[in-house]
Design a protein around this motif. Structure first.
Motif, PDB file in Angstrom:
ATOM      1  N   ALA A 106       0.828  -1.208   0.000  1.00  0.00           N
ATOM      2  CA  ALA A 106       0.000   0.000   0.000  1.00  0.00           C
ATOM      3  C   ALA A 106       0.858   1.251   0.000  1.00  0.00           C
ATOM      4  N   PHE A 107       1.890   1.279   0.842  1.00  0.00           N
ATOM      5  CA  PHE A 107       2.733   2.476   0.910  1.00  0.00           C
ATOM      6  C   PHE A 107       3.444   2.704  -0.421  1.00  0.00           C
ATOM      7  N   CYS A 108       4.013   1.644  -0.979  1.00  0.00           N
ATOM      8  CA  CYS A 108       4.743   1.791  -2.240  1.00  0.00           C
ATOM      9  C   CYS A 108       3.818   2.242  -3.369  1.00  0.00           C
ATOM     10  N   MET A 109       2.644   1.637  -3.454  1.00  0.00           N
ATOM     11  CA  MET A 109       1.735   1.956  -4.556  1.00  0.00           C
ATOM     12  C   MET A 109       1.097   3.339  -4.396  1.00  0.00           C
ATOM     13  N   ALA A 110       0.906   3.787  -3.140  1.00  0.00           N
ATOM     14  CA  ALA A 110       0.243   5.074  -2.916  1.00  0.00           C
ATOM     15  C   ALA A 110       1.199   6.241  -2.938  1.00  0.00           C
ATOM     16  N   ARG A 111       2.474   6.023  -2.589  1.00  0.00           N
ATOM     17  CA  ARG A 111       3.389   7.151  -2.424  1.00  0.00           C
ATOM     18  C   ARG A 111       4.573   7.141  -3.384  1.00  0.00           C
ATOM     19  N   ILE A 112       4.788   6.052  -4.119  1.00  0.00           N
ATOM     20  CA  ILE A 112       5.962   5.946  -4.994  1.00  0.00           C
ATOM     21  C   ILE A 112       5.497   5.606  -6.411  1.00  0.00           C
ATOM     22  N   ARG A 113       6.178   6.185  -7.376  1.00  0.00           N
ATOM     23  CA  ARG A 113       5.863   5.837  -8.765  1.00  0.00           C
ATOM     24  C   ARG A 113       6.418   4.450  -9.072  1.00  0.00           C
ATOM     25  N   ILE A 114       5.485   3.494  -9.260  1.00  0.00           N
ATOM     26  CA  ILE A 114       5.863   2.109  -9.550  1.00  0.00           C
ATOM     27  C   ILE A 114       5.484   1.800 -10.995  1.00  0.00           C
ATOM     28  N   ARG A 115       6.444   1.356 -11.766  1.00  0.00           N
ATOM     29  CA  ARG A 115       6.156   1.025 -13.173  1.00  0.00           C
ATOM     30  C   ARG A 115       5.353  -0.282 -13.243  1.00  0.00           C
ATOM     31  N   GLY A 116       4.333  -0.275 -14.095  1.00  0.00           N
ATOM     32  CA  GLY A 116       3.478  -1.458 -14.221  1.00  0.00           C
ATOM     33  C   GLY A 116       2.490  -1.575 -13.080  1.00  0.00           C
ATOM     34  N   SER A 117       2.078  -0.429 -12.511  1.00  0.00           N
ATOM     35  CA  SER A 117       1.188  -0.469 -11.340  1.00  0.00           C
ATOM     36  C   SER A 117      -0.167  -1.109 -11.674  1.00  0.00           C
ATOM     37  N   ARG A 118      -0.607  -0.935 -12.917  1.00  0.00           N
ATOM     38  CA  ARG A 118      -1.903  -1.526 -13.280  1.00  0.00           C
ATOM     39  C   ARG A 118      -1.827  -3.056 -13.300  1.00  0.00           C
ATOM     40  N   VAL A 119      -0.717  -3.581 -13.791  1.00  0.00           N
ATOM     41  CA  VAL A 119      -0.527  -5.039 -13.790  1.00  0.00           C
ATOM     42  C   VAL A 119      -0.457  -5.561 -12.358  1.00  0.00           C
ATOM     43  N   ILE A 120       0.210  -4.801 -11.492  1.00  0.00           N
ATOM     44  CA  ILE A 120       0.316  -5.206 -10.090  1.00  0.00           C
ATOM     45  C   ILE A 120      -1.052  -5.240  -9.433  1.00  0.00           C
ATOM     46  N   SER A 121      -1.874  -4.239  -9.715  1.00  0.00           N
ATOM     47  CA  SER A 121      -3.233  -4.230  -9.150  1.00  0.00           C
ATOM     48  C   SER A 121      -4.028  -5.437  -9.631  1.00  0.00           C
ATOM     49  N   MET A 122      -3.868  -5.782 -10.904  1.00  0.00           N
ATOM     50  CA  MET A 122      -4.597  -6.938 -11.426  1.00  0.00           C
ATOM     51  C   MET A 122      -4.119  -8.227 -10.762  1.00  0.00           C
ATOM     52  N   MET A 123      -2.814  -8.325 -10.480  1.00  0.00           N
ATOM     53  CA  MET A 123      -2.314  -9.533  -9.804  1.00  0.00           C
ATOM     54  C   MET A 123      -2.852  -9.612  -8.376  1.00  0.00           C
ATOM     55  N   ALA A 124      -2.992  -8.461  -7.728  1.00  0.00           N
ATOM     56  CA  ALA A 124      -3.570  -8.446  -6.375  1.00  0.00           C
ATOM     57  C   ALA A 124      -5.025  -8.904  -6.411  1.00  0.00           C
ATOM     58  N   ILE A 125      -5.745  -8.462  -7.419  1.00  0.00           N
ATOM     59  CA  ILE A 125      -7.152  -8.873  -7.546  1.00  0.00           C
ATOM     60  C   ILE A 125      -7.241 -10.368  -7.857  1.00  0.00           C
ATOM     61  N   LEU A 126      -6.308 -10.841  -8.675  1.00  0.00           N
ATOM     62  CA  LEU A 126      -6.282 -12.281  -8.989  1.00  0.00           C
ATOM     63  C   LEU A 126      -6.078 -13.092  -7.715  1.00  0.00           C
TER      64      LEU A 126
END
Length: 562
Positions: free
Chosen positions: A97-117
């Motif tokens: 949560a901290f990394c995704m909310a406060r840091i620019r992470i490349r491929g964040s949309r793919v990461i969100s989809m993996m979390a949902i999976l």
């Protein structure tokens, strides 16, 4: 105004109907459903736990719970896996949560989809995949051992906690990331100007603001950890918890011990209730509000810090999605009976088509039937709860909290205790499976319908009534179309949970009503991993399709999945 202006010409006004109004009937129907499928089964569980085999009232079952080492150990083990799962989910979810909310992470949309999976795949599929990789004959374990690295198999408490951490971290991540993104950054800037270190700023400013979201996510992880049946059963290998002991007591080959099964089930509910009230108490003691303005901006890290942030996020996301990926790969491996062969093929899917078609049909039929009930009844009760500020509406809303904390194994045992004898006998039928899923998932539909209705002004419905519509017609012709996207999205989410339901179905099924999750559980126990992988992949594909449709309607609001 717009909806009222486009209303079709109403039928001529009819005299006011005599007798109870529409919403009165909804209230009566809601209580009838809750009484028949929730209160009575819970009462049956309570009575059964207080009776011996001869039907006499006794506290012997409760005494056994705290005096027999087997049950006491299961009670302690349940707390251990609950808090262990909570700790793992909090650690992984908070970092993500901290990394995704406060840091620019490349491929964040793919990461969100993996979390949902990870979120939508059933825990027992995760347990199976970790066995495939790190079990006694696991792919990774055998590879490491052939290279000279000793590695114990994943079975036992360690395996359970690993599965729970990677399975339940999305609860913490999704809720906490949203809260972190809404913190007013001027508060943190003011603390920085006063000389507080980043760590103290986090403790003094950000942590109190995100505590409600953090504790809510942790509570979901805790409740799901103590209620889960499939993971301890498959990967625990002797590490028994209350859910597995309740099932064992119910399904004992020599005389089912229903009294002990119901006692263990009640202990599970009480444990969950204690944690729910504790979370509410903590959240209400420290209430801070953000004003949703001046939101923090994501920082662009450089060097090792950037590499470390990306590595942490991708490690967590990949670990959560790993079960689904492994399952899909193993579903297309060649098999000879239950044994895997070199190469790839569709042998497992062919076997399902030839011999297990009824299992797939059962799962789809039961799920669609349960979802139809959930949508219709949930929408009506949700509308009643949202539009009525009465004691009766509050009582219905509060009663619907109970299924939130009822593990599936408890629902199954409760339905067996209630509907195995006249006047209403349903054991062995498809109806009892459909109704068990319906009552367990009804609160989610009620909550989502009530939330959607609170965004629609009642004045539109009142305008239709003033033009001559009956309350029933005004509701169906004016309000329902306005909240239809929310209803369909809720139906898709209900479908995902319904088709993946294992624990209650395992208690309630007979030969003709077996479902895919039950067949997967049996296949894993029989060592038929190819069939289990293919059925699991079908489940995942159906879940992914439903989630995709829900996202299109909800506008990619991941937190709606919780």
């Amino acid at each position: 105004m717009t909806a009222a202006a486009t209303l079709p010409s109403p039928a001529p006004a009819v005299p006011a109907a005599r007798g109870p109004g529409f919403w009165t009937l909804v209230s009566v129907g809601a209580w009838a459903i809750l009484t028949l499928f929730l209160i009575v089964p819970l009462g049956s569980v309570l009575l059964s736990s207080l009776r011996d085999d001869a039907g006499h009232l006794t506290l012997a079952n409760w005494a056994q719970l705290f005096s027999r080492p087997r049950y006491w150990n299961a009670f302690v083990n349940t707390l251990v896996v609950g808090f262990g799962g909570l700790a793992g989910a909090m650690l992984l979810g908070s970092v993500m949560a901290f990394c995704m909310a406060r840091i620019r992470i490349r491929g964040s949309r793919v990461i969100s989809m993996m979390a949902i999976l990870a979120l939508v795949s059933p825990p027992f599929i995760g347990a199976y995949s970790w066995i495939v990789l790190f079990g006694s004959g696991g792919l990774v374990r055998q590879g490491l051992m052939s290279a000279g690295f000793e590695m114990p198999p994943i079975y036992g408490l360690t395996g359970i906690l690993i599965v729970f951490a990677f399975k339940f971290y999305p609860y913490v991540y999704l809720l906490t990331a949203g809260a972190l993104a809404n913190v007013n950054r001027s508060l943190e800037e003011a603390a920085e100007n006063l000389g507080l270190s980043p760590f103290r700023r986090m403790l003094a400013i950000s942590f109190p603001l995100v505590l409600p979201a953090l504790s809510a996510g942790g509570l979901l992880a805790l409740i799901h950890s103590i209620a889960d049946f499939g993971t301890p059963r498959l990967i625990g290998r002797g590490y028994n918890v209350l859910a597995t002991e309740a099932y064992t007591a119910y399904s004992a080959e020599i005389g089912s011990n229903l009294g002990m099964a119901t006692t263990l089930s009640l202990a599970l509910i009480l444990l969950s209730m204690v944690f729910v009230f504790a979370q509410r108490f903590i959240s209400r003691r420290n209430v801070y509000h953000g004003n949703l303005i001046n939101k923090p901006e994501k920082k662009e890290l450089k060097g090792l810090a950037n590499v470390a942030a990306h590595a942490a996020v991708y490690f967590i996301a990949l670990g959560g999605a790993l079960p689904a990926i492994v399952t899909a790969i193993y579903s297309i491996r060649k098999t000879s009976g239950p044994v895997f062969q070199p190469g790839f093929g569709l042998d497992s899917y062919r076997r399902i088509a030839l011999t297990l078609g009824n299992v797939v049909v059962n799962s789809l039929t039961f799920s669609f039937a349960a979802v139809a009930l959930i949508v219709v009844v949930g929408t009506l009760i949700g509308a009643y709860v949202a539009r009525r500020s009465t004691l009766n509406a509050s009582m219905i809303d509060s009663t619907l909290m109970i299924p939130y904390v009822m593990p599936g194994i408890v629902v199954g045992v409760a339905f067996i205790a209630t509907f195995n004898t006249p006047p209403l006998v349903m054991t062995g039928t498809a109806a009892i499976i459909v109704l068990s899923v319906f009552i367990r998932r009804l609160p989610y539909a009620v909550r989502s319908s009530a939330a959607a209705l609170r965004q629609v002004s009642p004045s539109l419905e009142e305008a239709a009534i003033s033009l001559g519509y009956s309350p029933v017609r005004a509701f169906w012709r004016v309000t329902v179309p306005l909240i239809m996207p929310g209803i369909i999205a809720g139906a898709m989410l209900s479908f995902v949970t319904a088709i993946n339901e294992l624990s209650s179905s395992l208690v309630l099924y007979v030969g003709g009503t077996i479902t895919m999750p039950v067949r997967i559980y049996i296949s894993i126990n029989d060592g038929d991993y190819g069939t289990a992988a293919a059925l699991s992949t079908i489940l995942l594909a159906l879940s992914a399709g439903a989630i995709s449709l829900a996202f299109r309607l909800l506008g990619r609001e991941e937190r709606a999945l919780l």
